[in-house]
Design an enzyme around this catalytic site. Structure first.
Site, PDB file in Angstrom:
ATOM      1  N   ASP A   7      49.183 104.683  88.776  1.00  0.00           N
ATOM      2  CA  ASP A   7      47.759 104.657  88.459  1.00  0.00           C
ATOM      3  C   ASP A   7      47.136 103.522  89.264  1.00  0.00           C
ATOM      4  O   ASP A   7      47.277 102.352  88.902  1.00  0.00           O
ATOM      5  CB  ASP A   7      47.589 104.442  86.949  1.00  0.00           C
ATOM      6  CG  ASP A   7      46.144 104.343  86.498  1.00  0.00           C
ATOM      7  OD1 ASP A   7      45.247 104.588  87.321  1.00  0.00           O
ATOM      8  OD2 ASP A   7      45.924 104.005  85.316  1.00  0.00           O
ATOM      9  N   HIS A  54      41.282 104.706  93.333  1.00  0.00           N
ATOM     10  CA  HIS A  54      41.222 103.239  93.271  1.00  0.00           C
ATOM     11  C   HIS A  54      42.545 102.582  93.638  1.00  0.00           C
ATOM     12  O   HIS A  54      43.629 103.082  93.337  1.00  0.00           O
ATOM     13  CB  HIS A  54      40.734 102.764  91.898  1.00  0.00           C
ATOM     14  CG  HIS A  54      41.636 103.034  90.734  1.00  0.00           C
ATOM     15  ND1 HIS A  54      42.585 102.126  90.297  1.00  0.00           N
ATOM     16  CD2 HIS A  54      41.707 104.077  89.883  1.00  0.00           C
ATOM     17  CE1 HIS A  54      43.198 102.611  89.236  1.00  0.00           C
ATOM     18  NE2 HIS A  54      42.693 103.786  88.964  1.00  0.00           N
ATOM     19  N   ASP A  74      42.277 110.543  90.119  1.00  0.00           N
ATOM     20  CA  ASP A  74      42.986 109.544  89.319  1.00  0.00           C
ATOM     21  C   ASP A  74      44.109 110.254  88.579  1.00  0.00           C
ATOM     22  O   ASP A  74      44.399 111.412  88.855  1.00  0.00           O
ATOM     23  CB  ASP A  74      42.000 108.848  88.366  1.00  0.00           C
ATOM     24  CG  ASP A  74      42.382 107.400  88.061  1.00  0.00           C
ATOM     25  OD1 ASP A  74      43.586 107.121  87.993  1.00  0.00           O
ATOM     26  OD2 ASP A  74      41.474 106.571  87.879  1.00  0.00           O
ATOM     27  N   GLU A  98      38.376  99.629  89.337  1.00  0.00           N
ATOM     28  CA  GLU A  98      38.384 100.698  88.338  1.00  0.00           C
ATOM     29  C   GLU A  98      39.028 100.263  87.038  1.00  0.00           C
ATOM     30  O   GLU A  98      38.551 100.612  85.947  1.00  0.00           O
ATOM     31  CB  GLU A  98      39.116 101.925  88.898  1.00  0.00           C
ATOM     32  CG  GLU A  98      38.930 103.198  88.061  1.00  0.00           C
ATOM     33  CD  GLU A  98      39.886 103.329  86.891  1.00  0.00           C
ATOM     34  OE1 GLU A  98      39.639 104.173  86.009  1.00  0.00           O
ATOM     35  OE2 GLU A  98      40.899 102.576  86.855  1.00  0.00           O
ATOM     36  N   GLU A  99      40.114  99.503  87.110  1.00  0.00           N
ATOM     37  CA  GLU A  99      40.843  99.130  85.900  1.00  0.00           C
ATOM     38  C   GLU A  99      40.019  98.254  84.959  1.00  0.00           C
ATOM     39  O   GLU A  99      40.345  98.133  83.779  1.00  0.00           O
ATOM     40  CB  GLU A  99      42.151  98.409  86.257  1.00  0.00           C
ATOM     41  CG  GLU A  99      43.196  99.277  86.949  1.00  0.00           C
ATOM     42  CD  GLU A  99      43.794 100.343  86.040  1.00  0.00           C
ATOM     43  OE1 GLU A  99      43.470 100.354  84.834  1.00  0.00           O
ATOM     44  OE2 GLU A  99      44.591 101.165  86.539  1.00  0.00           O
TER      45      GLU A  99
END
Length: 348
Positions: free
Chosen positions: A187, A69, A242, A221-222
């Site tokens: 991330d 992501h 990830d 995604e977050e």
């Protein structure tokens, strides 16, 4: 640092310097699309604004699906205070103290950007003797804008800042002589850089894949629903690339590829995990199997959405995740190597 490691790190630097909090990812998605297009890899943009690329394999009946992501943590303007400072609302999950003192950018609807600093309301210890004991939360953290504004009206009319504007955090990217990569937003821009390099390598080296494989760059995604759609019906295995979360009680390190056995969503598919571990052992890759207590991924999101797939999760080990993050080039390269061996193996 070897060539592959250096190329991945260079891509990470380019990615983290593009602001892309969830909901404000167009520029980062366009960067990825243009990067792949320059390598001769075509992509399709989904209605959600994600990217999907497909590489044909010998078996067109059983497909693989890999995702990373591009969206990151960030914030949104919640309130413009009468003194010209801003209250913000979180995008994604992080501790308020992890952004205190950070430089930021406020992105207006008109495409303008203003810099600022995230601070406590009572930041000065020369004025507030209880500053260090103040509560760090949405009500007490504010953004000080780098502009000559003293009122809500000036902020709105002169700067064009409004409620709902996105706020991004400065990454402060740095690489040390010993191969550590320090930055916000590793991330998942570390995993994404690995995936982009993998796609380039497969395409440029003419590697024949045993199974048709889809590469999905997700952008939500977050906030929990990144890669749960646009999954071809032939997909058998879904692997999220990830981060591996490092901390007390964890096995993940900054030097190994982390293979997730379980997170908040529950266990990942055992057969797929075993296959990944067997490959890591066979090729003597630095790896760790781990359980993440407060974590979920695009793969688990897809399963919750009803996808009938074997789901897995691997990635580079990231220290201080969703805070002042750090990894090492060894972890990036081990992740790349495991992915490469995995995509050249048969679905078991």
């Amino acid at each position: 640092m070897n060539l592959e490691g250096r190329m991945i790190v260079e891509t990470i630097e380019q990615l983290v310097k593009i602001p892309s909090p969830s909901g404000h990812t167009d520029e980062a998605i366009d960067f990825c699309r243009n990067l792949l297009r320059a390598r001769g890899i075509d992509t399709v943009k989904t209605n959600k604004g994600a990217l999907l690329a497909t590489m044909q394999g010998k078996d067109s009946l059983k497909h693989r699906f890999l995702t990373a992501h591009v969206d990151t943590l960030g914030a949104m303007v919640k309130e413009i205070k009468e003194n010209g400072k801003l209250r913000i609302s979180k995008i994604g999950d992080f501790a308020w103290n992890s952004i205190e003192g950070e430089y930021c950018n406020i992105h207006t609807m008109d495409g303008e950007s203003w810099t600022g600093t995230i601070l406590m309301e009572q930041a000065s210890v020369h004025v507030h003797d209880q500053a260090e004991k103040g509560k760090r939360d949405e009500e007490h953290i504010e953004v000080r804008i780098d502009a000559k504004v003293k009122s809500k009206q000036e902020v709105q009319q002169r700067l064009g800042i409004q409620v709902g504007d996105f706020v991004s955090f400065e990454p402060r990217f740095e690489v040390t002589e010993e191969g550590f990569v320090k930055s916000r937003h590793l991330d998942d821009k570390a995993g994404l850089a690995v995936l982009l390099h993998l796609m380039d390598k497969i395409h440029m080296d003419g590697i024949e894949l045993p199974h048709t494989t889809h590469f999905y760059i997700s952008n939500n995604e977050e906030i929990g629903y990144g890669g749960n759609a646009s999954i071809p019906s032939q997909t058998v295995e879904y692997l999220a690339v990830d981060i591996g979360a490092i901390g007390e009680g964890q096995t993940s390190t900054e030097y190994d590829v982390s293979i997730c056995a379980k997170d908040t969503s529950g266990p990942y598919h055992f057969q797929l995990r075993k296959h990944l571990v067997d490959l890591a052992r066979q090729y003597r890759l630095g790896h760790q199997v781990d359980v993440y207590p407060f974590y979920s991924s695009d793969a688990s999101s897809a399963v919750f959405a009803g996808s009938d797939v074997r789901h897995g999760l691997i990635g580079p080990g990231i220290d201080a995740s969703n805070s002042f993050e750090r990894t090492h080039v060894d972890s990036l390269v081990n992740t790349l190597k495991l992915l490469k061996h995995y995509l050249q193996s048969e679905i078991v």
